[in-house]
Scaffold this motif. Sequence first.
Motif, PDB file in Angstrom:
ATOM      1  N   ARG A   1       0.781  -1.094   0.022  1.00 45.72           N
ATOM      2  CA  ARG A   1      -0.051  -0.143  -0.105  1.00 45.72           C
ATOM      3  C   ARG A   1       0.911   1.208   0.048  1.00 45.72           C
TER       4      ARG A   1
ATOM      5  N   VAL B   1       1.901   6.309  -7.314  1.00 48.66           N
ATOM      6  CA  VAL B   1       0.726   7.183  -7.790  1.00 48.66           C
ATOM      7  C   VAL B   1       1.324   8.577  -7.806  1.00 48.66           C
ATOM      8  N   GLN B   2       1.792   8.812  -6.709  1.00 49.35           N
ATOM      9  CA  GLN B   2       2.327  10.480  -6.561  1.00 49.35           C
ATOM     10  C   GLN B   2       3.570  10.783  -7.547  1.00 49.35           C
TER      11      GLN B   2
ATOM     12  N   GLU C   1       0.954   4.159  -2.839  1.00 48.42           N
ATOM     13  CA  GLU C   1       0.609   5.459  -2.872  1.00 48.42           C
ATOM     14  C   GLU C   1       1.876   6.364  -3.447  1.00 48.42           C
TER      15      GLU C   1
END
Lengths: 92, 184
Positions: B27, B34-35, B31
């Motif tokens: 997870r 994606v950033q 994140e």
Amino acid sequence: MVAGGVLSVDTAARLGSAKAMNDTDPKARGKGGRRKTPPQDVEPPEETEGVDAAFDIWLRKGLHQLYDDVAAEPVPDELLRLIEEDRNRRKS
Amino acid sequence: MKNDFHDQMIALLPKLRVQALALTRNRAAAEDLVQDAVANALAAQNSFTPGTNFAAWMHRILRNRFISTLRKQRETTDIEDLPMSAFAVSGAHEDRMVLKELGAAVNRLPSDQREALFMVVLQGLSYEEVAAATGCAVGTAKSRVFRARRQLQAWLMGEDAPERVATTEHATRRLPLGERHAEF
């Protein structure tokens, strides 16, 4: 747990199995009784060949149970801020 | 239109997270991915042609970012599985155990198969959309999903010995050069 598998006998039984039917499906096998191999230019096999329909339903449900909540979590503020700052910068 | 670009990006974020989760199996790493992908996309905004397939463009950026990061880090160890505590799962103990096994099995799939499976099952993308997002032929996208489903069935129902990774690699070697890149 079933030996060699993960699902309990009851769960596996509930899922049922169409695989035996697939195995006897003459279309699934080439000459000599061997299962045909898809050609190298990736002509895809029948989508259900070798995949039990009941298992597929269970798999979809399981994946949604595992990942839907994670996917639905709010987007971090930092990320939204990054996008909005870029938007505002390009407007000005 | 510049406003549309940013709005499209915000609307796509949940799907990007699913794709990142499929690729990283972690997870926190998802994140971060994606950033990073969003930052790359914002920087490359001028290279996107308005009116074309934004989702495919953005998915490819994220995928390429993952490949780039992977190669830099030369990761060979397994990333932690998503812990059961991460899931809002209710029900009998056996159901939770089975779901845990499903999660572990999914994490053992080759990345390209897991990515395609998530896109189809969790995001409801068509094979054509998966192909556009991952830069492969439609037939390849279908094969990845098919193989993922069949492998999971084999592992979880104990019907066949798991396919060797070499099988995927062998198939990779026979793919055209442009598609080989996708089989990371």
